[in-house]
Design an enzyme around this catalytic site. Structure first.
Site, short mmCIF file in Angstrom:
data_model
loop_
_atom_site.label_atom_id
_atom_site.label_comp_id
_atom_site.label_asym_id
_atom_site.label_seq_id
_atom_site.Cartn_x
_atom_site.Cartn_y
_atom_site.Cartn_z
N GLY A 197 -11.98 -7.46 -8.25
CA GLY A 197 -12.71 -8.47 -9.03
C GLY A 197 -14.21 -8.37 -8.87
N ALA A 198 -14.71 -7.20 -8.48
CA ALA A 198 -16.14 -7.04 -8.24
C ALA A 198 -16.81 -6.25 -9.35
CB ALA A 198 -16.37 -6.34 -6.90
N ASP A 244 -14.26 3.34 -17.89
CA ASP A 244 -13.82 3.35 -16.49
C ASP A 244 -12.82 4.47 -16.22
OD1 ASP A 244 -15.31 1.09 -16.58
OD2 ASP A 244 -13.65 -0.31 -16.40
N HIS A 297 -20.80 -2.88 -22.06
CA HIS A 297 -20.06 -3.39 -23.23
C HIS A 297 -20.35 -2.56 -24.48
CE1 HIS A 297 -17.85 -7.04 -21.94
NE2 HIS A 297 -18.70 -6.97 -20.92
N ASP A 311 -18.89 0.58 -24.72
CA ASP A 311 -17.86 1.62 -24.85
C ASP A 311 -16.85 1.36 -25.96
OD1 ASP A 311 -16.67 -0.43 -23.30
OD2 ASP A 311 -15.76 0.95 -21.84
N SER A 339 -8.98 -1.49 -11.23
CA SER A 339 -7.80 -1.24 -12.08
C SER A 339 -7.77 0.20 -12.59
CB SER A 339 -7.72 -2.24 -13.23
OG SER A 339 -8.96 -2.38 -13.85
#
Ligand code: GLA
Length: 390
Positions: free
Chosen positions: A122-123, A172, A35, A37, A128
């Site tokens: 969802g891991a 990501d 958190h 980035d 995405s």
């Protein structure tokens, strides 16, 4: 060509009667720097051996057909439909990338695009970003343009932020596109400068899935981000500090009374986390894995207590992992509220580590955790550059 690429090429040909160009984009795991980035801070992710494959072939008309082999679904869209916004389904990710490429001035005609992936959903492993970057690579090749890494990452992030509506940072998309085999990437999310750092050969990265699902596109990720940004706004207004990454704990304490206790705690996590990533870089460069492991442990506590974004199952996993022989460090990874832990484990102990963690976790929670022993892999650009790699 990879097996995954080959299988998708085959089904693409069966469905559309044409062979296409094949691209692969990996998933990622973040070793440390969570958190940080979206406030210009530091992160240290690496790509892992799960991929999204994309196969693209041109059409005579200007329609865009997005086909998901995983969901066995396809959707055909024209520009007006794409421009009218998201449909709240899987196709928003690839459609959003075409929207974002257009905004970047890239022009292309109609196409058939098949997608298939083995990234756990969802891991917290960036399924995405993997879809976004695979789509961007495919559509760029159709348009006959090549864009630099920064551009690809930025436009994919824009698709996710502005089209899909998930307020993610740049980490990501950047690592999924730009990672290099055998290296972790330390990224400065303000300048987008990065270092490629070696992991010792006798260390394995073990990912353990708590099986508790999270989704960045909904709820809590966004509310954490709002709390962080509210705190950052106070620092800006009161002290002229633009980004949290330039603030110290002393700065934060000076303005503590002007923000909610939640914003204070979230900002505290980010300030201490940025400092940990910088020390982690030094630890990797000097081969001090013990230090790196301690930083991971501190990062987990900070994420759990100050950022309040862990969950009971994940905390259990970290606690179980930390007591296993050969475990160097363990923490939650990704956006939080479930998902996976990342563990650094001595290579010689990895197999026993996996067996012990799975069995203890099942005993206390009744859940069978998926475990993956990983090493740093190439990102989409490196894969596309290696002839026949896709
Ligand atoms: C998600 C987001 C990233 C980052 C992480 C938390 O993966 O997509 O941008 O904020 O969470 O580090």
């Amino acid at each position: 060509m990879s097996k995954q690429g080959e299988a998708l090429q085959h089904s693409h040909q069966e469905r559309f009667g044409q062979a296409g160009r094949v691209f692969l984009a990996p998933a990622r795991v973040n070793l440390i720097g969570e958190h940080t980035d979206y406030t210009g801070g530091f992160v240290m992710p690496m790509a892992i051996g799960f991929h999204t494959a994309a196969v693209i072939s041109p059409r005579e008309d200007d329609r865009m057909v997005f086909r998901s082999a995983n969901f066995d679904e396809e959707i055909e869209l024209g520009w007006p439909a794409i421009e009218s916004g998201r449909r709240r389904q899987w196709s928003d990710y690839p459609a959003g990338v075409t929207w974002s490429l257009r905004k970047e001035g890239v022009t292309f005609g109609g196409f058939n695009l098949s997608l298939a992936g083995d990234v756990p959903l969802g891991a917290g492993l960036s399924s995405s970003a993997s879809v976004e970057v695979a789509t961007a690579m495919a559509v760029m090749s159709l348009a006959n343009v090549s864009l630099p890494l920064e551009k690809i990452a930025t436009l994919c992030r824009r698709a996710e932020n502005e089209y899909v509506g998930a307020k993610s940072g740049i980490m990501d998309q950047f690592v999924v596109a730009g990672a290099v085999k055998h290296r972790a990437m330390m990224l400065d999310c303000r300048s987008l400068a990065f270092d490629l750092l070696p992991l010792p050969e006798d260390v394995r990265v073990v990912i353990v899935n708590s099986m508790v699902k999270h989704a960045v596109a909904t709820g809590e990720y966004g509310s954490r981000r709002d709390e962080v940004e509210a705190g950052q706004t106070v620092l800006r207004k009161e002290l002229g500090i633009e980004l949290l990454r330039d603030a110290t704990l002393a700065d934060l304490d000076t303005v503590r009374s002007k923000m909610t206790p939640e914003s204070y705690a979230r900002c505290k996590h980010i300030i201490t986390e940025n400092a940990r990533v910088l020390v982690a870089r030094e630890a990797l460069l000097s081969g001090d894995m013990k230090r790196f492991g301690l930083l991971m442990a501190e990062a987990h506590v900070s994420f759990r207590d100050d950022f309040a974004a862990s969950c009971e199952e994940v905390d259990r996993l970290v606690e179980i992992a930390s007591r296993q022989p050969g475990c160097i460090g363990a923490r939650i990874t990704g956006g939080g509220f479930g998902g996976c832990t990342v563990n650094l484990v001595s290579a010689s102990a990895a197999e026993e580590f996996v067996a012990a963690v799975r069995s203890e976790y099942a005993k206390v929670t009744g859940i069978n955790a998926d475990c993956f022993v990983c090493a740093p892999e190439d990102g989409a650009l490196a894969l596309a550059g290696k002839e026949g790699a896709a």
